[in-house]
Design an enzyme around this catalytic site. Structure first.
Site, PDB file in Angstrom:
ATOM      1  N   TRP B 319     -18.304 -32.685  29.997  1.00 58.75           N
ATOM      2  CA  TRP B 319     -19.607 -32.928  30.643  1.00 58.75           C
ATOM      3  C   TRP B 319     -20.734 -32.282  29.837  1.00 58.75           C
ATOM      4  CZ3 TRP B 319     -23.382 -29.657  32.589  1.00 58.75           C
ATOM      5  CH2 TRP B 319     -24.393 -30.264  33.349  1.00 58.75           C
ATOM      6  N   HIS B 320     -20.447 -31.091  29.281  1.00 56.02           N
ATOM      7  CA  HIS B 320     -21.491 -30.378  28.546  1.00 56.02           C
ATOM      8  C   HIS B 320     -21.887 -31.085  27.267  1.00 56.02           C
ATOM      9  CE1 HIS B 320     -20.774 -26.885  31.204  1.00 56.02           C
ATOM     10  NE2 HIS B 320     -21.998 -26.542  30.852  1.00 56.02           N
ATOM     11  N   GLY B 321     -20.955 -31.803  26.645  1.00 57.00           N
ATOM     12  CA  GLY B 321     -21.352 -32.473  25.411  1.00 57.00           C
ATOM     13  C   GLY B 321     -20.267 -33.335  24.824  1.00 57.00           C
ATOM     14  N   PHE B 473     -28.171 -33.094  28.637  1.00 58.34           N
ATOM     15  CA  PHE B 473     -26.889 -33.134  29.353  1.00 58.34           C
ATOM     16  C   PHE B 473     -26.897 -34.236  30.394  1.00 58.34           C
ATOM     17  CE2 PHE B 473     -24.584 -29.762  27.572  1.00 58.34           C
ATOM     18  CZ  PHE B 473     -25.490 -28.804  27.182  1.00 58.34           C
TER      19      PHE B 473
END
Lengths: 371, 473
Positions: B319-321, B473
């Site tokens: 999810w962060h990257g 994000f």
């Protein structure tokens, strides 16, 4: 996350009502000012709607708004004063010296991987020399000494011991590789008292420094000297604001007190002496140019007239291939990948190379190393 | 446009609040939607269409779910899955398509096949946040934790609510639903919001923005020594905290100014004594989301606890990257959290304080951060050689030359801030005091906050633009 009988989350519960009222008054008052600013901005734009849909209109307004914000300049000064009072620093990028001298913080940085970085730089110099030789030309390097080494007497913080040795390291290696160069460290050290060879408030050399470098080039490479006569004439001395002064943001009174102020600069222009015309304007000059000068902002910027002084010292015209703000590796890389390298008339390539480039981090130049 | 900008504070906010308070209650959601879409359009007007499309899609399928929930549960489940797949596909396309194609291309390149590439896809601002909120909406309706918004405009206002639009806190619809039907607007609440906003503004402008040089230093300096890399990464983590927590504080403050009470997102993460506790103090709404929608369903399906924790943190990393570095970031915490459970060293906010546990956790978090801000495995490994002492102990000369003594002083002030407020927080949780810093602001405390806020405005004017880190994000 929190169990049912756990303590309530510790967050702000209340604040005095006057604070909210003051907040409203503040944003309302400045909000009215802002609306007038926006109206004025819109009135000056013909294609506002199309710019809006491209996402450019509001960003342009924001930029203008920030630039014209009423407390901007006083804030810059006040914070500059506070920074100077507490830490004796300017903005990040400049190192304050004595008697109004300013230095770039690049000159105070020693990469941890200095040895391996220099291996790469040396490899590049060798490849460049080889490619130049294959084109039937000869490379001559002009390493420019570091300002904070030559004028360390004005530095509040002395340079690292390694920085004093950079010239000798490079010269010894160039000798070993058989690459011609001009030893400017010695001549700059000898003449630094009699003449100001670097600008006080700028990262670059002064016209006096540029001329000394050109004269030393001619002395070291007499075979380069031609038969034309070039002269240089000076303009009136004018106030000059060095690039490092923009990092000094204190109020004028504090700047004046410590002499972080404009300096005077006498600019020069070089020309063919026979007819007194400016450079490149003689329609009847049919001699082909056999020398190219590749360099950085030390060459590209007209204020120090380095190409003009080289013409004068070498008594001939030269071609100039210099780019600002990119360093010597990129300028040489561009030259070697250009059509100019195939110019059969060129026999000598002079490469102006600031010594402080040896302190650059690999990440800033390694993408340029393949030739 | 960001909250810590002149244009937001002195142009957008007064106009928006003026319109908002002039509207009668039944039209306030229209004002929110208008203001929020304008806020979003500041970045890229064309992406408003995607935003609107996701909103309409989620609400449409929520209504369909409710239609079949009691009469045809199987069909209701299908409608839920359609809505989730549609939203996740949108997120995957914009966020992970480039990463996926590049990875696949590199893989087939190993077998001598021709590389494939696609045009760079622009990542819409805040897409991870609003897609997650849409998914949470559909799930909460399916699980009967909430009912669909009576008016589409209320749902659109919930999704687009600009204070939390681009960087959270992630708001669960079931916690917000009642507030769209009724909320109070009082001077007390507004003042509370103004104070929260000002505190967040101070955190962002006076601390976070001044530490940005350390991130640049970390990313551009080769072969950092141990001392350099430890200080630079610690300072960069501090920047991340003050930036993100400051933003959350401003978002909560703006919500309060509109009468909304948002979920808190940070609870003094520097006081964490285990990485498990860290994720209960850091980006709490994300942890809450992952626990409710990922961990619990996994456990319900019979996946073991350790596997559930690992998978949750793996997904958190993704999810962060969109890079292997972020996946490793998630896995790193998955492993530390499992080890903590195995060794009985999981702590909570109410656990007794141990300096060693606190510092150990702090170092574990700092040591993970190169994966986060480089988003590149190879570059992270280069930084780790320094952090593991392989380039020698070194000194801070280069760091201070490039980053300045001024920013180092700010770094020290930051540590004083987090540990002094953290100590009060810990004493509160241990029952040693009913008070904690700024529980009920006194006049003197408010004057101090105002002083720092005005100082921050002048600093902003002096420094101009300062970007948020969690935007993409």
């Amino acid at each position: 996350m929190m169990k049912k009988n756990a303590k309530p989350f510790p967050t702000l519960q209340s604040s005095p009502v006057w604070s909210g009222i003051a907040f409203v008054i503040m944003i309302a008052a400045i909000g009215i000012y802002s609306i007038f600013q926006f109206y004025g901005f819109l009135s000056s734009r013909n294609n506002a709607l199309s710019l809006f849909f491209k996402g450019e209109l509001m960003r342009a307004f924001e930029k203008k708004y920030d630039k014209d914000f009423v407390i901007r300049n006083p804030s810059i000064e006040k914070w500059g004063n506070l920074r100077f009072a507490i830490t004796n620093e300017g903005r990040s990028g400049v190192v304050l010296g004595n008697d109004g001298w300013l230095f770039s913080n690049q000159e105070y940085f020693t990469p941890n991987a200095f040895e391996s970085n220099n291996e790469l730089i040396r490899e590049f110099i060798l490849k460049s020399s080889s490619k130049i030789t294959q084109s039937g030309k000869k490379l001559i390097m002009v390493p420019v000494p570091m300002k904070n080494v030559i004028y360390d007497r004005y530095a509040q913080t002395p340079p690292a011991p390694l920085h004093y040795q950079l010239d000798d390291y490079l010269y010894a290696w160039l000798d070993k590789q058989g690459i011609d160069y001009v030893n400017l460290a010695e001549s700059f050290d000898k003449h630094k008292q009699a003449q100001q060879l670097f600008l006080r408030t700028d990262t670059h050399w002064s016209p006096a420094g540029a001329k000394l470098a050109a004269d030393e080039l001619a002395k070291a490479m007499p075979n380069l000297i031609g038969s034309s006569t070039f002269e240089s004439s000076s303009t009136e001395a004018e106030a000059f604001t060095g690039d490092l002064l923009s990092f000094v943001t204190m109020s004028d009174s504090i700047k004046a007190q410590h002499q972080y102020i404009d300096e005077t600069l006498v600019q020069y222009q070089s020309y063919v002496a026979n007819d007194g015309a400016s450079l490149g304007s003689s329609l009847f000059d049919t001699k082909s140019i056999d020398t190219a000068l590749v360099g950085t902002s030390y060459t590209a910027i007209d204020d120090w007239n380095f190409p003009g002084f080289v013409r004068q010292a070498l008594s001939k015209d030269i071609t100039v291939h210099a780019i600002e703000e990119k360093g010597p590796i990129e300028s040489m890389s561009q030259y070697l990948n250009s059509e100019a390298l195939n110019d059969a008339d060129i026999e000598y390539v002079i490469w102006e190379f600031p010594i402080r480039s040896l302190l650059t981090e690999k990440s800033k130049f390694e993408h340029l190393l393949t030739l | 446009m960001v909250f810590s900008s002149n244009i937001f504070l002195f142009f957008f906010l007064p106009i928006f609040l003026g319109i908002y308070y002039l509207m009668p209650f039944k039209y306030k959601s229209y004002a929110i939607v208008f203001g929020s879409y304008t806020f979003y359009a500041w970045w890229r007007p064309d992406f408003m269409l995607l935003f609107l499309a996701v909103t309409v899609w989620s609400h449409f399928w929520a209504l369909k779910t409710v239609q079949y929930l009691d009469s045809n549960p199987k069909r209701a489940k299908y409608t839920l899955w359609i809505s989730i797949i549609g939203n996740l596909s949108t997120l995957v396309y914009f966020k992970y398509a480039n990463f996926g194609v590049d990875t696949f291309s590199n893989l087939i390149g190993l077998y001598g096949l021709e590389h494939i590439s696609i045009e760079q896809i622009i990542l819409p601002l805040g897409i991870s946040f609003y897609i997650f909120q849409c998914i949470s909406y559909n799930l909460d309706i399916y699980q009967k934790d909430a009912t669909p918004a009576k008016k589409f405009i209320d749902f659109a206002a919930y999704i687009s609510l600009f204070p939390q639009l681009i960087a959270g806190p992630i708001l669960r619809y079931k916690n917000m639903q009642a507030q769209f039907e009724y909320r109070k607007h009082t001077w007390e609440l507004f003042s509370l919001g103004a104070s929260r906003f000002m505190i967040g503004f101070i955190m962002k402008v006076l601390i976070a923005d001044q530490l940005a040089v350390y991130q640049t230093y970390t990313l551009t300096t080769d072969s950092m020594s141990f001392s350099e890399s430890l200080v630079a990464n610690s300072a960069t983590f501090m920047q991340l905290y003050f930036d993100f927590a400051g933003y959350a504080c401003m978002a909560i403050g703006l919500g309060l100014m509109m009468g909304f009470r948002f979920a808190e997102n940070f609870d003094h993460p520097y006081m964490a004594q285990s990485t498990t506790e860290f994720w209960k103090r850091w980006h709490m709404t994300l942890s809450d989301f992952l626990k409710n929608y990922i961990t619990k369903p996994f456990l319900k399906c019979g996946v073991g606890l350790y596997s559930a924790i690992f998978l949750t943190m793996f997904i958190s990393g993704i999810w962060h990257g969109a890079s292997f570095a972020f996946i490793c970031f998630g896995i790193y915490f998955g492993i530390t959290m499992i080890i903590e459970r195995m060794t009985n060293s999981v702590t909570t906010v109410e656990s007794p304080y141990s300096f060693i546990s606190n510092m150990r956790t702090h170092l574990l978090v700092v040591y993970c951060m190169p994966l986060f801000w480089t988003s590149d495995i190879v570059h992270s490994l280069e930084i780790y050689t320094g952090m593991l002492g392989m380039n020698g102990f070194g000194n801070l000369d280069n760091l201070l030359t490039v980053c300045s003594i001024e920013s180092f002083i700010i770094f020290i002030i930051g540590y004083i801030w987090v540990f002094s407020t953290g100590a009060m927080n810990k004493r509160y949780y241990l029952g040693k005091t009913e008070n904690y810093q700024t529980k009920n602001l006194s006049n003197i405390q408010t004057v101090i906050i105002w002083g720092l806020f005005l100082l921050a405005i002048t600093r902003l004017a002096a420094n101009s633009f300062s970007p948020f880190l969690y935007f993409q994000f």
